[in-house]
Design an enzyme around this catalytic site. Sequence first.
Site, PDB file in Angstrom:
ATOM      1  N   ASP A 141     -38.374   0.084  26.119  1.00  0.00           N
ATOM      2  CA  ASP A 141     -38.143  -0.308  24.712  1.00  0.00           C
ATOM      3  C   ASP A 141     -39.157   0.365  23.788  1.00  0.00           C
ATOM      4  OD1 ASP A 141     -37.489  -3.569  26.019  1.00  0.00           O
ATOM      5  OD2 ASP A 141     -36.053  -1.998  25.487  1.00  0.00           O
TER       6      ASP A 141
ATOM      7  N   ARG B  61     -31.416  -3.332  33.105  1.00  0.00           N
ATOM      8  CA  ARG B  61     -32.059  -2.534  34.146  1.00  0.00           C
ATOM      9  C   ARG B  61     -32.578  -1.240  33.530  1.00  0.00           C
ATOM     10  NH1 ARG B  61     -31.645  -4.444  39.282  1.00  0.00           N
ATOM     11  NH2 ARG B  61     -29.650  -5.498  39.194  1.00  0.00           N
TER      12      ARG B  61
ATOM     13  N   LEU C 215     -33.115   2.577  33.238  1.00  0.00           N
ATOM     14  CA  LEU C 215     -32.440   3.781  33.746  1.00  0.00           C
ATOM     15  C   LEU C 215     -33.493   4.729  34.316  1.00  0.00           C
ATOM     16  CD1 LEU C 215     -30.022   4.445  30.756  1.00  0.00           C
ATOM     17  CD2 LEU C 215     -29.485   3.345  32.938  1.00  0.00           C
TER      18      LEU C 215
ATOM     19  N   ASP D  93     -36.002   6.022  25.422  1.00  0.00           N
ATOM     20  CA  ASP D  93     -36.805   7.110  26.003  1.00  0.00           C
ATOM     21  C   ASP D  93     -37.206   6.632  27.400  1.00  0.00           C
ATOM     22  OD1 ASP D  93     -39.948   6.346  24.270  1.00  0.00           O
ATOM     23  OD2 ASP D  93     -38.779   5.259  25.758  1.00  0.00           O
TER      24      ASP D  93
ATOM     25  N   ARG E 150     -33.382   3.629  42.737  1.00  0.00           N
ATOM     26  CA  ARG E 150     -33.012   3.759  41.317  1.00  0.00           C
ATOM     27  C   ARG E 150     -32.424   5.122  41.024  1.00  0.00           C
ATOM     28  NH1 ARG E 150     -34.349   0.611  37.200  1.00  0.00           N
ATOM     29  NH2 ARG E 150     -35.931  -0.450  38.438  1.00  0.00           N
TER      30      ARG E 150
ATOM     31  N   SER F 104     -33.699  -5.296  17.235  1.00  0.00           N
ATOM     32  CA  SER F 104     -33.976  -3.863  17.033  1.00  0.00           C
ATOM     33  C   SER F 104     -32.943  -3.009  17.757  1.00  0.00           C
ATOM     34  CB  SER F 104     -35.362  -3.505  17.598  1.00  0.00           C
ATOM     35  OG  SER F 104     -36.372  -4.349  17.062  1.00  0.00           O
TER      36      SER F 104
ATOM     37  N   GLY G   7     -39.680   5.181  28.406  1.00  0.00           N
ATOM     38  CA  GLY G   7     -40.590   4.024  28.427  1.00  0.00           C
ATOM     39  C   GLY G   7     -39.767   2.755  28.465  1.00  0.00           C
TER      40      GLY G   7
ATOM     41  N   ASN H  42     -30.275   1.603  22.505  1.00  0.00           N
ATOM     42  CA  ASN H  42     -30.374   0.291  23.158  1.00  0.00           C
ATOM     43  C   ASN H  42     -30.602  -0.780  22.100  1.00  0.00           C
ATOM     44  OD1 ASN H  42     -30.733  -1.712  25.093  1.00  0.00           O
ATOM     45  ND2 ASN H  42     -32.933  -1.330  25.265  1.00  0.00           N
ATOM     46  N   THR H  43     -30.044  -1.963  22.374  1.00  0.00           N
ATOM     47  CA  THR H  43     -30.330  -3.096  21.484  1.00  0.00           C
ATOM     48  C   THR H  43     -31.366  -3.965  22.187  1.00  0.00           C
ATOM     49  OG1 THR H  43     -28.673  -4.484  22.575  1.00  0.00           O
ATOM     50  CG2 THR H  43     -27.939  -3.209  20.661  1.00  0.00           C
ATOM     51  N   HIS H  44     -32.256  -4.544  21.369  1.00  0.00           N
ATOM     52  CA  HIS H  44     -33.289  -5.393  21.971  1.00  0.00           C
ATOM     53  C   HIS H  44     -33.506  -6.610  21.079  1.00  0.00           C
ATOM     54  CE1 HIS H  44     -36.730  -6.351  24.461  1.00  0.00           C
ATOM     55  NE2 HIS H  44     -37.423  -6.581  23.365  1.00  0.00           N
TER      56      HIS H  44
HETATM   57  C1  GRF Z   1     -28.741  -8.984  24.177  1.00  0.00           C
HETATM   58  O1  GRF Z   1     -29.581  -9.772  23.345  1.00  0.00           O
HETATM   59  C2  GRF Z   1     -29.444  -7.709  24.530  1.00  0.00           C
HETATM   60  O2  GRF Z   1     -30.230  -7.154  23.506  1.00  0.00           O
HETATM   61  C3  GRF Z   1     -30.334  -8.193  25.628  1.00  0.00           C
HETATM   62  O3  GRF Z   1     -29.547  -9.076  26.391  1.00  0.00           O
HETATM   63  C4  GRF Z   1     -28.564  -9.622  25.533  1.00  0.00           C
HETATM   64  C5  GRF Z   1     -27.230  -9.294  26.127  1.00  0.00           C
HETATM   65  O4  GRF Z   1     -26.318 -10.152  25.573  1.00  0.00           O
HETATM   66  N1  GRF Z   1     -30.795  -7.068  26.439  1.00  0.00           N
HETATM   67  P1  GRF Z   1     -24.753  -9.844  25.788  1.00  0.00           P
HETATM   68  O5  GRF Z   1     -24.571  -9.457  27.257  1.00  0.00           O
HETATM   69  O6  GRF Z   1     -24.397  -8.717  24.857  1.00  0.00           O
HETATM   70  O7  GRF Z   1     -24.090 -11.142  25.416  1.00  0.00           O
END
Ligand code: GRF
Length: 192
Positions: free
Chosen positions: A143, A89, A91, A139, A63, A134, A141, A105-107
């Site tokens: 998410d 993945r 980081l 960070d 990694r 979200s 951790g 990051n989007t979650h």
């Molecule tokens: C998104 O919902 C993201 O938050 C999650 O995986 C999805 C990726 O979708 N980690 P895309 O590759 O943007 O279509």
Amino acid sequence: LTVAVLISGTGSNLRALLDAARRPDFPARIVVVGADRDAEGLAHAEEFGIPTFTAPFRAFADRDAWGEELGRQLEAWNPDLVVLSGLMRLLPASLVARYSPRIVNTHPAYLPEFPGAHGVRDALAAGAVQTGASVIVVDDGIDSGPILAQERIPVLEGDTEQTLHERIKPVERRLLIDVVRRIATGELALTP
Ligand code: GRF
């Protein structure tokens, strides 16, 4: 504000960000898109004439070596902000430390509920009647960083992981675009 986006998959969130950033009044520019594999989402960047790179995770000893390659690629563009949008993945801490808190990051869940790689599946499995989307500061951790934006999304009868995720993604995109805009205008200050 210059932005680098890292993806692993279809890049639908990336696509939305590219569309938003194309508008002249959008205060941020995507300068490079990277992936940890030959993600199909890279095609969106190519369509917009934006440079791309891949750092295939499995091509590296570990990694940290992978993270060093990512760091080298990103350094070439010296982005003001790194956006993880479907990067599946973790980081290495060394890379997070280099960019934090200018890395978000989007979650697809209402953090701190359902962190990790299967947030949508976990919400369904838990019988949740609502979940969410979200945008957080990354960070070292999982998410677990400061929440910049989030919104509740209902889980409907008969939802599958796919139908629920498809309902979550448009909300993620809207939140992400708004967060990037507010960071660019200085409305939103990033703190570790
Ligand atoms: C998104 O919902 C993201 O938050 C999650 O995986 C999805 C990726 O979708 N980690 P895309 O590759 O943007 O279509």
